[in-house]
Design an enzyme around this catalytic site. Structure first.
Site, short mmCIF file in Angstrom:
data_model
loop_
_atom_site.label_atom_id
_atom_site.label_comp_id
_atom_site.label_asym_id
_atom_site.label_seq_id
_atom_site.Cartn_x
_atom_site.Cartn_y
_atom_site.Cartn_z
N SER A 158 0.15 4.88 18.94
CA SER A 158 0.45 3.85 17.79
C SER A 158 -0.36 2.88 17.98
CB SER A 158 1.80 3.13 18.00
OG SER A 158 1.94 1.78 17.01
N TYR B 88 5.09 -3.06 24.25
CA TYR B 88 5.09 -1.55 23.10
C TYR B 88 3.50 -1.87 22.81
CZ TYR B 88 5.24 1.10 19.20
OH TYR B 88 5.46 1.44 18.00
N ALA C 98 1.20 -1.43 25.94
CA ALA C 98 1.14 -1.24 26.85
C ALA C 98 1.25 0.05 26.91
CB ALA C 98 1.42 -2.09 28.20
N ASN D 133 8.04 12.16 21.17
CA ASN D 133 8.15 10.98 19.62
C ASN D 133 9.13 9.66 20.61
OD1 ASN D 133 8.22 10.03 16.50
ND2 ASN D 133 10.48 10.92 17.13
N ASN E 50 18.67 10.73 27.87
CA ASN E 50 17.75 9.76 27.13
C ASN E 50 16.76 9.89 27.96
OD1 ASN E 50 16.79 7.14 27.93
ND2 ASN E 50 18.08 6.43 28.95
N VAL E 51 15.32 9.80 27.43
CA VAL E 51 13.63 10.26 28.15
C VAL E 51 13.52 10.00 29.47
CG1 VAL E 51 13.64 11.53 25.74
CG2 VAL E 51 12.53 9.60 25.80
N ILE F 33 4.39 2.88 9.49
CA ILE F 33 5.73 3.78 8.62
C ILE F 33 6.73 3.08 7.90
CG2 ILE F 33 5.68 6.15 9.05
CD1 ILE F 33 3.37 6.08 9.01
N ALA G 166 14.78 13.17 17.33
CA ALA G 166 14.40 13.50 16.54
C ALA G 166 15.46 13.31 15.46
CB ALA G 166 14.92 15.23 17.01
N LYS H 218 2.27 2.51 24.61
CA LYS H 218 1.20 3.32 23.38
C LYS H 218 -0.28 3.68 24.13
CE LYS H 218 4.80 4.08 21.04
NZ LYS H 218 5.35 5.35 20.69
P1 NAP Z 1 13.68 4.90 14.14
O1 NAP Z 1 13.64 4.70 12.97
O2 NAP Z 1 13.59 3.62 15.02
O3 NAP Z 1 13.97 6.39 15.34
C1 NAP Z 1 13.14 6.20 17.27
C2 NAP Z 1 13.87 7.38 17.69
O4 NAP Z 1 13.42 7.52 19.29
C3 NAP Z 1 15.37 7.83 17.26
O5 NAP Z 1 15.58 9.23 17.07
C4 NAP Z 1 16.37 7.46 18.58
O6 NAP Z 1 17.15 8.71 19.08
C5 NAP Z 1 15.02 8.13 19.57
N1 NAP Z 1 15.00 7.21 20.97
C6 NAP Z 1 15.25 6.24 21.33
N2 NAP Z 1 15.13 5.97 22.77
C7 NAP Z 1 15.17 6.76 22.99
C8 NAP Z 1 15.35 7.83 24.27
N3 NAP Z 1 15.46 6.97 25.48
N4 NAP Z 1 15.56 8.40 24.79
C9 NAP Z 1 15.39 9.80 23.85
N5 NAP Z 1 15.12 9.02 22.14
C10 NAP Z 1 15.19 7.97 22.02
O7 NAP Z 1 11.85 5.00 15.29
P2 NAP Z 1 10.09 5.75 14.50
O8 NAP Z 1 10.00 4.68 13.23
O9 NAP Z 1 11.24 7.01 13.32
O10 NAP Z 1 9.64 5.65 15.61
C11 NAP Z 1 9.06 7.18 16.28
C12 NAP Z 1 8.30 7.03 17.35
O11 NAP Z 1 7.06 6.55 16.59
C13 NAP Z 1 8.02 5.88 17.98
O12 NAP Z 1 7.56 6.65 18.62
C14 NAP Z 1 7.16 4.84 16.99
O13 NAP Z 1 7.08 4.22 18.12
C15 NAP Z 1 6.22 6.19 17.09
N6 NAP Z 1 5.90 4.65 15.83
C16 NAP Z 1 6.64 3.89 14.90
C17 NAP Z 1 5.63 3.56 13.56
C18 NAP Z 1 6.24 2.88 12.41
O14 NAP Z 1 5.47 2.09 11.42
N7 NAP Z 1 7.40 3.56 12.60
C19 NAP Z 1 4.00 2.81 14.18
C20 NAP Z 1 4.07 3.50 15.35
C21 NAP Z 1 4.32 4.14 16.39
P3 NAP Z 1 18.68 7.97 18.65
O15 NAP Z 1 18.80 7.10 17.22
O16 NAP Z 1 20.28 9.36 18.74
O17 NAP Z 1 19.03 6.47 20.12
#
Ligand code: NAP
Length: 245
Positions: free
Chosen positions: A140, A153, A155, A88, A61-62, A186, A11, A157
């Site tokens: 995604s 990635y 696989a 998320n 860590n999820v 995004i 979050a 999603k």
């Molecule tokens: P982001 O800014 O990199 O944020 C990712 C979040 O995931 C961070 O808050 C991070 O927490 C957390 N995280 C990573 N590894 C973790 C773990 N092992 N345990 C718990 N938390 C963990 O990415 P975002 O763009 O907001 O992406 C959020 C979601 O949307 C993801 O699932 C991503 O695949 C999906 N998504 C994003 C896009 C895009 O274009 N941005 C497109 C499609 C889907 P910490 O910082 O505390 O490590």
């Protein structure tokens, strides 16, 4: 106990932060899960409290089943219930298939797919007893159409969509709904390192001709969380400006 409670994994920033804030505005108390971004998690907690809602912070860590189990023990003890889970948390480790290392594949599957499984399983244990709940999995568009350099990635999603549909079928009898959101591109930390010419090419394939904002995803999650979507389960909603249709 009367307040609604939502857990948002990953979050502290990006899409997760926008979801947590939107759900707080909708009247939910929020459990903020983070992995490494503690300072951002504390800032988010304060923003949510300013909105008049309770906010708990929990580092886990999820991908780690034991850490997730302990997080849900805390939720049961501190919050007494869970109305909404948003899976998320996610990472990328991009590489072309021929260069993709085993550990890059395994890490992405562990965080994105196993993490979704771990949290969904524990949330289901709370929600089926309540006879109500909504689980929203952030997948995604890449899980639907694939992408060069993202075998791992894609696989993970696509696997999330399998969890979504199967869990929706299993949990419907307990009035627990499970849906997925597929964001397109995004503007977050995850996409900011992409080079400009690549982003320009992506935009050419987006009908609305722009990247999305975290709030675009948060608004759809808000809809899926609440009673306005009470007859929707097992579905995948693309929020992608018209990339995939
Ligand atoms: P982001 O800014 O990199 O944020 C990712 C979040 O995931 C961070 O808050 C991070 O927490 C957390 N995280 C990573 N590894 C973790 C773990 N092992 N345990 C718990 N938390 C963990 O990415 P975002 O763009 O907001 O992406 C959020 C979601 O949307 C993801 O699932 C991503 O695949 C999906 N998504 C994003 C896009 C895009 O274009 N941005 C497109 C499609 C889907 P910490 O910082 O505390 O490590």
């Amino acid at each position: 106990m009367n307040n609604k409670v939502a857990l948002v994994t990953g979050a502290p920033k990006g899409i997760g932060q926008a979801i947590a804030l939107k759900l707080a505005k909708d009247g939910y108390d929020i459990v903020i899960n983070f992995h490494s971004s503690q300072d951002k998690a504390i800032q988010l907690q304060s923003l949510i409290q300013d909105l008049g809602q309770k906010a708990w912070i929990y580092q886990a860590n999820v991908a780690d089943g034991k850490e997730v189990e302990n997080m849900f023990k805390m939720i049961k003890e501190e919050c007494g219930k869970l109305d909404v889970l948003v899976n998320n948390a996610g990472i990328t480790k991009d590489n072309l298939l021929l260069r993709l290392k085993d550990e890059e594949f395994d890490q992405v599957i562990a965080t994105n797919l196993k993490g979704c499984f771990n949290c969904t399983k524990h949330a289901a244990k709370l929600m089926f007893k309540q006879k109500k709940g909504s689980i929203i999995n952030i997948s995604s568009v890449i899980g639907l159409i694939g992408n060069i350099g993202q075998v791992n990635y894609a696989a993970s999603k696509a696997g999330i969509l399998g969890i979504t549909k199967s869990a929706a079928k299993e949990l419907a009898r307990y009035n627990v709904r499970v849906n997925a959101v597929c964001p397109g591109f995004i503007e977050t930390d995850m996409t900011k390192s992409l080079d400009t010419s690549y982003v320009d090419d992506i935009i050419k394939n987006i009908a609305l001709q722009r990247l999305g904002k975290p709030e675009d995803i948060a608004n759809t999650v808000s809809f899926l969380a609440g009673d306005m979507s009470g007859y929707i389960t097992g579905q995948t909603i693309c929020v992608d400006g018209g990339m995939v249709f």
